[in-house]
Structure formats: C-alpha cells, structure tokens
Enzyme design. Structure first.
Site, PDB file in Angstrom:
ATOM      1  N   TYR A 174      -2.810   1.807   0.484  1.00 11.31           N
ATOM      2  CA  TYR A 174      -2.470   0.814   1.722  1.00 11.31           C
ATOM      3  C   TYR A 174      -3.958   0.659   2.454  1.00 11.31           C
ATOM      4  O   TYR A 174      -4.019  -0.492   3.181  1.00 11.31           O
ATOM      5  CB  TYR A 174      -1.697   1.837   2.652  1.00 11.31           C
ATOM      6  CG  TYR A 174      -0.107   1.617   2.190  1.00 11.31           C
ATOM      7  CD1 TYR A 174       0.411   0.705   2.959  1.00 11.31           C
ATOM      8  CD2 TYR A 174       0.373   2.470   1.369  1.00 11.31           C
ATOM      9  CE1 TYR A 174       1.586   0.401   2.727  1.00 11.31           C
ATOM     10  CE2 TYR A 174       1.804   2.135   1.005  1.00 11.31           C
ATOM     11  CZ  TYR A 174       2.440   1.179   1.667  1.00 11.31           C
ATOM     12  OH  TYR A 174       3.651   1.011   1.533  1.00 11.31           O
ATOM     13  N   GLU A 233       8.449   5.829   1.992  1.00 16.74           N
ATOM     14  CA  GLU A 233       8.382   5.889   0.214  1.00 16.74           C
ATOM     15  C   GLU A 233       8.290   7.310  -0.347  1.00 16.74           C
ATOM     16  O   GLU A 233       8.510   7.559  -1.267  1.00 16.74           O
ATOM     17  CB  GLU A 233       7.238   4.889  -0.023  1.00 16.74           C
ATOM     18  CG  GLU A 233       7.478   3.277   0.197  1.00 16.74           C
ATOM     19  CD  GLU A 233       6.150   2.512   0.223  1.00 16.74           C
ATOM     20  OE1 GLU A 233       5.181   2.790   0.085  1.00 16.74           O
ATOM     21  OE2 GLU A 233       6.355   1.434   0.802  1.00 16.74           O
TER      22      GLU A 233
END
Length: 404
Positions: free
Chosen positions: A95, A137
């Site tokens: 990310y 997630e």
C-alpha cells in the site's frame, strides 16, 4: 480520524480529481510499473491495455475522497475491491508504494494546481482509506484460510474433466492435487487463476465464476473462448486449446461479493452471454436447497449455438414447478426459428420483464457485459424497481463504478 481541515480540502478537490480521473489513472499505472515491474504479474494486463483499470482506479479515488467522512456510503465498492485484492494476493506492505505513486500521478496531471497543501491532505486521506482496506483484507485472508478446506495464496488443482458447453464455452472440473478437502463457497463467487503460459513474460491472473452450486469435492468454472488475436483471449485460448484432462492449474480460494441471499423472497436471475455462469450457480443452489422459492431465469444469447447449459436449465424447469425459464436470442438461426425454442427475438427490455416476472417484489440478480448491464438496470429502474433489490456482477473492473 482525519482533522477538519484535511477533510475540507479533500472533499472540495474531489470533483477536480473526478474530472481528471482517467489521466490520473493512466499516469499512476505508468509510474507504478516503472517502480515495481513485478506487479505486472498481478495486474490484469488486458484491462490495462483497454484502459479499464485506469478508469476504475480514478473513479475509486474520487469516490473515496467525496465520502471520506462516511466510507459506509461506498461500502459495496470497498467490499468488491477488497475481495479482488484478497483473491490476487495484495499485501499490506504494498500500500505505501501505491500511495506514493498515486500522489505523484495527481501532481503530474494537475501540475501547479496540486499545491503542497492539497497533496498533503490527500496523503493523509489515502493513509486513512488504505487502513480501512488493509483491515478488511486481513479479516478476509484469515477467514479464507481458517475455514474448512481453505488456503492462502494459490493451490494446485488438476483438470478432472473438460466439457464443451457451447460453440465458445468449455467447462473445467477441478480437483485438488493434494486430495485434501476444498473450501465451500457462496453461489455467485469466483475462482482466481494464476496462469503460467508458455511464451508469456508475466503470469496472467483472471477471475472465473464458479458455475455450479457448491459441492464437496470439485470446483467447476466455465470459460468463454475470446478472440485469440486480442489481449482478452490470452488465458481463455490457453485453457481451451492447451489445457487437457489431468493438467495442473493454480487457483486462489473462492472470492466475491456478488452472492445469493438465502431468504424466501422471489428471485429473478438475468444473464447475458457468459454472464450465465454465476447465476447458474445460484439457480442450481436454489432448486437444490430452497425448492419452494420462486425463481425466474432469463438468459440472452446470440442464438442456440452460443447458449451454454440450455438443456440443463430446461430440465430443471421441467422438474421444478417454481422455476420459470425464458430465453432471448439476438440473432436466432433458421433452426431456432423452426423449433421455436426461444421466447423473444432481440433484447431483454422492460416490457418483456413486466410480462414475465410475476411480482415486482423480487430480488434481481444480473450478470453480463457492461452494455447489457446498463440496459437491464435502466429497464428495472424505469419499472421502478428499488436499487436495493438490484444485485449485479459485470466481468470488468469498471463494475466498481456503481453508477447505474
């Protein structure tokens, strides 16, 4: 939580990002692959070439910014993306580079209009949004791995059986090479393949809907063969032409948010072309587990040559009084017309739906191409079907747009 100043800057500039969303998406992926070329193995290069992922990314950024104080408003978008991320193996540590690249893309596209203050605000917003994705997630990874028969990453399966369903659709019956139990799934979900194709520099990842109701010892995907001369055809032609019974393929565990509820509400399943696969899974599950539930099954195809599972659905209809099956052919063959085994020539429209759906108080599940989906959703809205009763899946990342 974000401070009020950051929220104000993000929400006031979100429309500007929307206006330039496609350019930002294109610039983002160019920069990302320069920084991390190994990501070519994760992202669908077909959708890259078609510009679909770029468009989807740009819109997602805008939507997240607009709803930064109430991410629940875009919960379907977040859930759909998170399911895809879990399926292809996106990691939390990826990310930061995505965030850095996104901010650079915004600055490159907007130029001097992207002041340091604006970039700083969007950087904070990205971190906030990324944390929401990472948390969701993480839960998905844990749930998937810990369920009976579940696994993390990719698992090897062999093709137990290969069946031609129509002129351009073939089913692959998959069993685990380790002969251990496999995870169950919800009707409507998909498997994700990681294909190592001879002659291809990178691996290719694709999502294929599970076309059977959950069973104990195998999965079934039904794959449409695309034009082999187009990027879309790389994996489907590999499966159709090169993969034979006994060959091995790697898949991640079932995923997806387009799933059938288990209420007793009447349902209408509408599919176009290969969109039949997830709704067929739903149909098979309903007639097996909820035989008293009212079901209307509508499928649109070019003609009988391109109509997979036709005989199977007709047999189900003959055996279940609560199932009504209807067929629309865009260009029926002479034989189709002679047999008269279709219900409408042309396209599904509101009049056809009103004439064949017994009650508006149904849940509608749709799957097909983007133009098909747009037409059906418009027809349902013209018929004043509430948005919350319309559920859909489209085989395209642009489906996250949610702008019916």
């Amino acid at each position: 939580m974000l401070d009020e100043k950051t929220i104000g800057i993000v929400q006031s500039t979100a429309p500007v990002l929307k206006e330039h969303s496609k350019e930002i998406g294109r610039r983002f992926y160019t920069l990302l692959f320069e920084k991390a070329p190994d990501l070519y193995n994760i992202f669908n290069q077909t959708n890259q070439k078609r510009g679909l992922q770029q468009e989807a990314l740009g819109y997602a950024v805008y939507a997240a910014g607009e709803h930064i104080t109430n991410l629940d408003a875009i919960k379907p978008v977040i859930e759909r993306i998170s399911q895809k991320h879990r399926a292809i193996g996106i990691k939390a540590e990826q990310y930061p580079v995505v965030g850095e690249t996104l901010l650079q893309a915004v600055k490159d596209v907007l130029g001097d209009a992207a002041t340091d203050e604006i970039i700083e605000a969007w950087g904070k917003a990205y971190g906030y949004i990324a944390d929401a994705f990472i948390d969701l997630e993480k839960k998905l990874y844990e749930e998937t791995e810990q369920q009976t028969g579940g696994w993390r990453g990719y698992r090897d399966f062999y093709v137990d059986k290969k069946v031609k369903e129509s002129e351009d659709v073939t089913s692959f019956y998959l069993k685990p090479k380790d002969q251990d139990v496999i995870a169950t799934y919800k009707p409507g979900q998909y498997l994700t393949i990681k294909a190592e194709i001879p002659g291809e520099k990178y691996t290719h990842i694709r999502h294929y809907s599970l076309s059977e109701a959950p069973v104990k010892d195998y999965y079934r995907i039904s794959v449409k063969r695309e034009d082999q001369n187009t990027p879309e055809g790389i994996v489907s032609n590999y499966l159709h032409e090169q993969i034979q019974t006994g060959d091995s393929l790697s898949f991640s565990a079932p995923a997806g948010d387009f799933v059938l509820d288990n209420s007793s509400t009447p349902i209408v399943l509408i599919s176009g072309g290969i969109g039949i696969t997830p709704v067929l899974s739903m149909l098979n599950a309903v007639v097996s587990e909820q035989p008293n539930r009212q079901v209307t099954f509508i499928h649109a195809a070019l003609n009988s040559q391109y109509h997979p599972f036709k005989d199977h659905v007709k047999q189900l209809e003959n055996n279940h009084s609560n199932l009504k099956s209807l067929v629309c052919y865009e260009a029926p063959t002479t034989e189709d017309k002679q047999r008269g085994d279709f219900d409408k020539e042309g396209y599904i429209d509101m009049d056809f739906l009103k004439s064949n759906v017994s009650t508006k108080d149904s849940d509608f599940y749709l799957c097909g191409s983007l133009p098909f989906m747009d037409a059906i959703i418009r027809a349902l809205k013209d018929w004043e079907i509430p948005t919350e009763h319309i559920h859909y899946e489209s085989f395209s990342p642009v489906a996250i747009l949610g702008e019916e």
